[in-house]
Design an enzyme around this catalytic site. Sequence first.
Site, PDB file in Angstrom:
ATOM      1  N   LYS A  88      41.888  65.073  22.048  1.00 44.94           N
ATOM      2  CA  LYS A  88      40.696  64.543  22.713  1.00 44.94           C
ATOM      3  C   LYS A  88      39.617  65.621  22.726  1.00 44.94           C
ATOM      4  CE  LYS A  88      39.836  62.561  27.378  1.00 44.94           C
ATOM      5  NZ  LYS A  88      40.530  62.051  28.578  1.00 44.94           N
ATOM      6  N   SER A 163      39.425  57.455  30.178  1.00 39.70           N
ATOM      7  CA  SER A 163      38.469  58.097  29.308  1.00 39.70           C
ATOM      8  C   SER A 163      39.015  58.438  27.911  1.00 39.70           C
ATOM      9  CB  SER A 163      37.984  59.390  29.959  1.00 39.70           C
ATOM     10  OG  SER A 163      39.062  60.288  30.135  1.00 39.70           O
ATOM     11  N   SER A 187      43.366  58.121  32.848  1.00 42.02           N
ATOM     12  CA  SER A 187      42.711  58.151  31.528  1.00 42.02           C
ATOM     13  C   SER A 187      43.619  58.182  30.313  1.00 42.02           C
ATOM     14  CB  SER A 187      41.770  59.342  31.444  1.00 42.02           C
ATOM     15  OG  SER A 187      40.554  59.008  32.030  1.00 42.02           O
TER      16      SER A 187
HETATM   17  N1  GLN Z   1      38.714  56.241  35.301  1.00 44.93           N
HETATM   18  C1  GLN Z   1      38.934  57.394  36.116  1.00 44.93           C
HETATM   19  C2  GLN Z   1      37.628  58.075  36.411  1.00 44.93           C
HETATM   20  O1  GLN Z   1      36.639  57.682  35.864  1.00 44.93           O
HETATM   21  C3  GLN Z   1      39.940  58.303  35.484  1.00 44.93           C
HETATM   22  C4  GLN Z   1      39.397  59.365  34.638  1.00 44.93           C
HETATM   23  C5  GLN Z   1      40.455  60.271  34.086  1.00 44.93           C
HETATM   24  O2  GLN Z   1      41.639  60.071  34.276  1.00 44.93           O
HETATM   25  N2  GLN Z   1      40.021  61.308  33.394  1.00 44.93           N
HETATM   26  O3  GLN Z   1      37.581  58.986  37.197  1.00 44.93           O
END
Ligand code: GLN
Length: 490
Positions: A88, A163, A187
Amino acid sequence: MSESADSGVLPAPESTSLEVMAHLKTGKCTTVELIRHYLKYLETIGRDLGAAVEILSDSALAAAQESDTRRASGKPLGCLEGVPFTAKMNIATREGTTDAASGMLRGFAASEDSTAVARLRAEGAILVGKSNCDEFAMGASNESSHHGVVHNPWDRDRVPGGSSGGAAALAGSFGWAFHLGSDTGGSIRQPAAFCGATGMKPTWGRVSRRGLVAFGSSLDQIGPLTRDARDAQLVLSVMEGRDPLDATSQSFNPSETSSMKRIGLVSEGLTEAIAPEIRQRTVEVVERLKKMGHEVVEVSLGTLSKANACYQVIATAEASSNLARFDGIHTGQRVQSEDLEELYSKSRRQGFGAEVRRRIMLGTFVLSSGYIDAYYGKAQQVRREIRQEMLSALDKVDSLMMPVSPFAPFRIGERVSDPLALYACDILTVTANLAGVPAVAIPCGFDSEGLPIGLQWMGKHGDDHRLLDLATSLQDQDDSWRGLPPGGSQ
Ligand code: GLN
């Protein structure tokens, strides 16, 4: 793209990384042939989906050549020998850039690999590219990246989740490779569920965070997105363990071999708020587990209703502190100005996107004098309560099970202007991060529109491999996860 300029016979597109290694061992194709074909997939489908933002052809082909030479000369091979993987954009790699999908870090090239990536390479895995994600890993739809949106391979008008949306779109659309994501509040698991991939968030501290761009340090973990749980098991076993360069990392004792007999079905994960088809699928998988000899009991996690609010306070507070270094002076893009204050504010305004700015402001607010006790202090109390409840539930059962997402992948643009609607994606995933426990998400079939449905299992701290064993036994019973989306592998 089924024909190859080379003479070797390539593995089937849906093959797992383990199957690819078995294939390479038979000599049906060389590693160079395999990697060349995978790079072609990234250049076509990977780019089309918006998932592959950097393709590291030269270094990957050179590594493949070295691997072929090692194999031919009978030298010892790594336990991930010849397997392609991506990282990532928020995971440091010595080739390519590590910009966390943010304009603030545009063009930033890390000088070294993160520990996770270095350990994988040491076992023969080949880094082929960098995957798209939400800016600084903040998001649930992969719509906030400065590299553009990612499309869900099962329906290109829909989001892949976030994400780690790029990693999930790649894992869901073609086999062979594994993909590294990061999970702060879901994410890895939520995009895996949206794209039909397997995603594992390890116990906090199990995988070194050295080289991971920090978002919420007490929640962040690097983990794999793969075709199946066997691949995740292998990748995790290579990455995990104490790293002297991350003081919060630790080794866990070899996991107990006993299987997870007693499963707790979280009743709050089956309320009206969850889409009927996802509830229906959960009940079907419970029946399957019972047939496999597991005992399934209903368990209540009352704190689930508080988890998202608690997460929003803690994650934004930690983000505001972690992102303070990006000020145009210490690090990050600089907007020139004679006035120091203006230099700071313009650099931050132009470098960060809207969602990241919103979170920094929220985090700064909840930490500010006069409000810190009411918000951050309170959230820490609630976090302890959540962890306590989770651990006492896990005293009674081996694993807790619930859906990953309350709804199916939504359309691109549908929620992007409504932050609260996006935060609602996280209601079932943040609990594992707040408690620090491991959680694995696996694909469990499709809804009536042909969109993947994922379910997750959480376990006690350190029970990562037992969870993956459970996921493997489920995937051995039902191989619907093997299917690739139409057009995905062309
Ligand atoms: N969707 C969650 C957020 O926006 C999780 C993000 C993540 O796990 N990096 O904070």
